[in-house]
Design a protein around this motif. Structure first.
Motif, PDB file in Angstrom:
ATOM      1  N   SER A 165       9.151  10.080   7.084  1.00 18.63           N
ATOM      2  CA  SER A 165       9.716   9.198   6.068  1.00 18.63           C
ATOM      3  C   SER A 165      10.517   8.080   6.722  1.00 18.63           C
ATOM      4  CB  SER A 165      10.618   9.989   5.121  1.00 18.63           C
ATOM      5  OG  SER A 165      11.304   9.111   4.238  1.00 18.63           O
ATOM      6  N   SER A 166      10.383   6.878   6.184  1.00 16.87           N
ATOM      7  CA  SER A 166      11.182   5.764   6.708  1.00 16.87           C
ATOM      8  C   SER A 166      12.659   5.937   6.369  1.00 16.87           C
ATOM      9  CB  SER A 166      10.662   4.444   6.135  1.00 16.87           C
ATOM     10  OG  SER A 166      10.672   4.467   4.711  1.00 16.87           O
ATOM     11  N   GLN A 167      12.957   6.862   5.466  1.00 17.63           N
ATOM     12  CA  GLN A 167      14.352   7.124   5.121  1.00 17.63           C
ATOM     13  C   GLN A 167      15.045   8.019   6.141  1.00 17.63           C
ATOM     14  OE1 GLN A 167      15.141   8.035   0.891  1.00 17.63           O
ATOM     15  NE2 GLN A 167      12.956   7.682   0.527  1.00 17.63           N
ATOM     16  N   ASP A 168      14.276   8.758   6.928  1.00 21.71           N
ATOM     17  CA  ASP A 168      14.854   9.622   7.954  1.00 21.71           C
ATOM     18  C   ASP A 168      13.817   9.806   9.055  1.00 21.71           C
ATOM     19  OD1 ASP A 168      16.094  11.444   9.566  1.00 21.71           O
ATOM     20  OD2 ASP A 168      16.513  12.909   7.993  1.00 21.71           O
TER      21      ASP A 168
ATOM     22  N   ALA B 195       6.326  11.732  -4.510  1.00 24.28           N
ATOM     23  CA  ALA B 195       5.992  12.703  -3.456  1.00 24.28           C
ATOM     24  C   ALA B 195       4.967  12.073  -2.522  1.00 24.28           C
ATOM     25  CB  ALA B 195       5.459  14.001  -4.057  1.00 24.28           C
ATOM     26  N   PRO B 196       5.415  11.191  -1.659  1.00 19.82           N
ATOM     27  CA  PRO B 196       4.479  10.449  -0.805  1.00 19.82           C
ATOM     28  C   PRO B 196       3.805  11.337   0.249  1.00 19.82           C
ATOM     29  CG  PRO B 196       6.735   9.993  -0.159  1.00 19.82           C
ATOM     30  CD  PRO B 196       6.818  10.795  -1.419  1.00 19.82           C
ATOM     31  N   ARG B 197       2.626  10.905   0.671  1.00 19.52           N
ATOM     32  CA  ARG B 197       1.888  11.566   1.741  1.00 19.52           C
ATOM     33  C   ARG B 197       1.110  10.489   2.487  1.00 19.52           C
ATOM     34  NH1 ARG B 197      -0.474  16.838   2.529  1.00 19.52           N
ATOM     35  NH2 ARG B 197      -2.227  16.702   3.998  1.00 19.52           N
ATOM     36  N   PRO B 198       1.201  10.435   3.807  1.00 20.00           N
ATOM     37  CA  PRO B 198       0.514   9.371   4.542  1.00 20.00           C
ATOM     38  C   PRO B 198      -0.984   9.620   4.679  1.00 20.00           C
ATOM     39  CG  PRO B 198       1.660  10.818   6.071  1.00 20.00           C
ATOM     40  CD  PRO B 198       2.030  11.278   4.688  1.00 20.00           C
ATOM     41  N   GLY B 199      -1.741   8.554   4.579  1.00 19.25           N
ATOM     42  CA  GLY B 199      -3.157   8.540   4.909  1.00 19.25           C
ATOM     43  C   GLY B 199      -3.410   7.325   5.781  1.00 19.25           C
ATOM     44  N   PHE B 200      -4.444   7.366   6.598  1.00 13.72           N
ATOM     45  CA  PHE B 200      -4.664   6.244   7.514  1.00 13.72           C
ATOM     46  C   PHE B 200      -6.070   6.311   8.092  1.00 13.72           C
ATOM     47  CE2 PHE B 200      -2.615   9.779   9.667  1.00 13.72           C
ATOM     48  CZ  PHE B 200      -3.403   9.980  10.787  1.00 13.72           C
ATOM     49  N   THR B 201      -6.423   5.262   8.787  1.00 14.53           N
ATOM     50  CA  THR B 201      -7.681   5.196   9.518  1.00 14.53           C
ATOM     51  C   THR B 201      -7.408   5.485  10.980  1.00 14.53           C
ATOM     52  OG1 THR B 201      -8.583   3.543   8.002  1.00 14.53           O
ATOM     53  CG2 THR B 201      -9.635   3.731  10.149  1.00 14.53           C
ATOM     54  N   ALA B 202      -8.124   6.447  11.545  1.00 10.28           N
ATOM     55  CA  ALA B 202      -8.030   6.727  12.982  1.00 10.28           C
ATOM     56  C   ALA B 202      -9.154   5.973  13.684  1.00 10.28           C
ATOM     57  CB  ALA B 202      -8.141   8.218  13.242  1.00 10.28           C
ATOM     58  N   ARG B 203      -8.804   5.215  14.686  1.00  7.12           N
ATOM     59  CA  ARG B 203      -9.774   4.366  15.389  1.00  7.12           C
ATOM     60  C   ARG B 203      -9.849   4.800  16.849  1.00  7.12           C
ATOM     61  NH1 ARG B 203      -9.359  -0.603  18.257  1.00  7.12           N
ATOM     62  NH2 ARG B 203     -11.070  -2.063  17.879  1.00  7.12           N
TER      63      ARG B 203
ATOM     64  N   SER C 125       0.817  -1.213   0.000  1.00  7.25           N
ATOM     65  CA  SER C 125       0.000   0.000   0.000  1.00  7.25           C
ATOM     66  C   SER C 125       0.848   1.258   0.000  1.00  7.25           C
ATOM     67  CB  SER C 125      -0.892   0.004   1.246  1.00  7.25           C
ATOM     68  OG  SER C 125      -0.082   0.083   2.419  1.00  7.25           O
ATOM     69  N   GLY C 126       2.150   1.093   0.101  1.00  4.72           N
ATOM     70  CA  GLY C 126       3.037   2.240   0.219  1.00  4.72           C
ATOM     71  C   GLY C 126       3.358   2.573   1.655  1.00  4.72           C
ATOM     72  N   ALA C 127       2.850   1.766   2.594  1.00  4.95           N
ATOM     73  CA  ALA C 127       3.078   2.040   4.009  1.00  4.95           C
ATOM     74  C   ALA C 127       4.559   1.980   4.365  1.00  4.95           C
ATOM     75  CB  ALA C 127       2.292   1.044   4.863  1.00  4.95           C
TER      76      ALA C 127
ATOM     77  N   LEU D 259      -2.232   2.259   7.473  1.00  4.31           N
ATOM     78  CA  LEU D 259      -1.357   3.318   6.961  1.00  4.31           C
ATOM     79  C   LEU D 259      -1.051   3.055   5.490  1.00  4.31           C
ATOM     80  CD1 LEU D 259       0.422   5.805   7.571  1.00  4.31           C
ATOM     81  CD2 LEU D 259       2.231   4.216   8.264  1.00  4.31           C
ATOM     82  N   LYS D 260      -1.139   4.106   4.685  1.00  8.90           N
ATOM     83  CA  LYS D 260      -0.920   3.940   3.236  1.00  8.90           C
ATOM     84  C   LYS D 260      -0.423   5.247   2.643  1.00  8.90           C
ATOM     85  CE  LYS D 260      -5.898   4.661   2.662  1.00  8.90           C
ATOM     86  NZ  LYS D 260      -6.183   4.566   4.113  1.00  8.90           N
ATOM     87  N   ASN D 261       0.062   5.164   1.423  1.00 10.58           N
ATOM     88  CA  ASN D 261       0.516   6.342   0.690  1.00 10.58           C
ATOM     89  C   ASN D 261      -0.632   6.867  -0.163  1.00 10.58           C
ATOM     90  OD1 ASN D 261       1.940   8.335  -0.652  1.00 10.58           O
ATOM     91  ND2 ASN D 261       2.934   6.922  -2.078  1.00 10.58           N
ATOM     92  N   ILE D 262      -1.088   8.098   0.134  1.00  9.90           N
ATOM     93  CA  ILE D 262      -2.160   8.699  -0.659  1.00  9.90           C
ATOM     94  C   ILE D 262      -1.596   9.789  -1.577  1.00  9.90           C
ATOM     95  CG2 ILE D 262      -3.944   8.177   1.028  1.00  9.90           C
ATOM     96  CD1 ILE D 262      -3.785  11.101   1.950  1.00  9.90           C
TER      97      ILE D 262
END
Length: 452
Positions: A309-312, A424-432, A281-283, A416-419
């Motif tokens: 970013s997982s890179q930094d 140019a990634p940007r995180p999107g996710f479900t808040a529970r 998903s790009g997570a 968690l996913k890349n939207i």
């Protein structure tokens, strides 16, 4: 019992059925004092949520007392608590255990589904008691579930187990493995695995036997590989997208330690992208500093998380570029028909947008509750004097402060996913959001919303 299942999200608008052990030990003192009850057997409890679009959704539950034999009663008067032979036990639980079973729209106390849930609860109680056989407080065991009797009943109906005791054993064996027992949401993930695959637990056990495996050995194999059921679901989805079919073929592939890119016609691992199949998903592009944390009620100080970013993962290498507030605003009212206890809850979330000094994309910091308030509710009722003359009065419920004090709230990031884009990634996710009216309410009220 080790079951902590939660109904898969998305099956209904809200948490579908809340099964509670409602007696508040914290309100009742100690020793031989009679514990104060927030709700009473026979009382209807309503959870009413007002959502972001202004719509209101209600769930109603009928409170039952639980006898020492697992029978459910709705006519236990408070004065007769000590003579009702109610469930107690060595866990310092109140002598009167309560559960609340869901009422469907317009449903009455004699509705067929409610009768089926009562019967299922009794069989569930007996199944756990038979398996434990150690004098455990079974009502407390069921009260420790993170799921409700309605959800468990529906899951059992799909499972193809002939007996409830077999259903109990299936989930108990999961918790008997130390690797899985340490995972808070293991049975939730397990139920979700079978729900999304469409497979049945009873058929799964039969397939394991044909592969010369059994359930405990398969669980141990997963533990040795440090795989959760969320991991197993991910393997299934990758395998299914790549053309794999069949429960036994999946089990055989997992048992053999093979990868999950079967050589289906026209689709090989190298050709997944060309076939339009995403490996993820790009997570993996992101790192979340936390995925589950407690919410402080009526406090200006709230915990929060960053998704970078997982890179930094060094947050000091990011700078603020914007802020978003008023995310997923929700109001929740918890009220009993008798008016003894009511609570009004309200919350919304926020986050800060961040940019990295050199990496492309947009990231998030300070995601959490903007605020979370809770206070005892009030309502206007009509009363009559000795001459029958009506008047209106406001009641807030003598147990409302105890109900508010018992609340615990958890906020979790899921899916968690890349939207954004690949470059140019940007995180999107479900808040529970999980609201639990006390540690012995076994089934939290859950709401999810999408954060972008």
């Amino acid at each position: 019992m080790h079951m902590r299942t939660i109904r898969p999200e998305g099956l209904t608008p809200l948490a579908l059925s809340i099964t509670l052990a409602l007696s508040l030990a914290a309100c009742g003192g100690s020793g031989d004092e009679e514990p104060a009850l927030v709700f009473q057997p026979g009382e209807v409890v309503t959870f009413a949520a007002t959502l972001e679009d202004g719509s209101t959704q209600e769930d109603r539950y009928l409170v039952h007392g639980v006898t020492a034999e697992g029978d459910l009663l709705t006519d236990v008067a408070p004065a007769s608590v000590k003579t009702a032979k109610m469930s107690g036990g060595p866990h310092k639980r109140p002598p009167l255990a309560l559960v609340a079973l869901p009422l469907e729209n317009g449903e009455q106390a004699d509705a067929p589904r409610l009768a089926a849930l009562r019967d299922f609860y009794k069989q569930l109680w007996q199944g756990i008691a038979e398996r434990r056989n150690d004098g455990s407080d079974i009502a407390a065991e069921i009260g420790a579930f993170e799921n409700d009797v309605g959800a468990l009943y529906d899951d059992y109906q799909r499972s193809e187990f002939a007996r409830v005791k077999d259903y109990v054993a299936f989930y108990e064996q999961v918790g008997e493995n130390p690797y899985f027992d340490a995972q808070e949401s293991v049975e939730e993930e397990l139920v979700f695995f079978f729900y999304l695959t469409g497979w049945r637990q009873g058929v799964w056990l039969q397939a394991l036997q044909r592969q010369n495996l059994d359930w405990p050995r398969f669980l141990q194999l997963m533990a040795e590989r440090h795989n959760t059921f969320a991991d197993l679901l991910g393997k299934y989805q990758t395998w299914s997208q790549a053309g794999g079919t069949g429960m036994e073929a999946f089990i055989a592939r997992y048992a053999a330690g093979s990868d999950f890119y079967p050589e289906a016609p026209g689709i090989a691992r190298s050709g997944l992208k060309q076939a339009g199949i995403s490996e993820a998903s790009g997570a993996e592009k992101f790192f979340a500093t936390n995925k589950s944390w407690g919410v402080r009620i009526n406090s200006r100080e709230q915990s929060s998380v960053a998704i970078v970013s997982s890179q930094d993962t060094n947050i000091s290498h990011y700078h603020r570029v914007g802020e978003k507030k008023d995310i997923c605003p929700t109001k929740l009212t918890i009220s009993g028909r008798l008016g003894v206890a009511q609570a009004e809850l309200e919350w919304k979330m926020k986050y800060t947008e961040e940019k990295h000094t050199s990496l492309p994309g947009t990231f998030i910091s300070s995601f959490g509750m903007e605020y979370f308030s809770a206070h005892g509710g009030e309502r206007i009722v009509e009363v009559y004097d000795e001459l029958g003359r009506p008047s209106k009065t406001s009641i807030g419920g003598v147990m409302s402060p105890a109900l508010v004090k018992s609340l615990s709230v958890n906020l979790e990031i899921k899916d968690l996913k890349n939207i954004g884009t690949e470059t140019a990634p940007r995180p999107g996710f479900t808040a529970r959001v999980k609201v639990t009216p006390s540690v012995i309410f076994n089934s939290p009220w859950v709401r999810t919303c999408e954060v972008r």
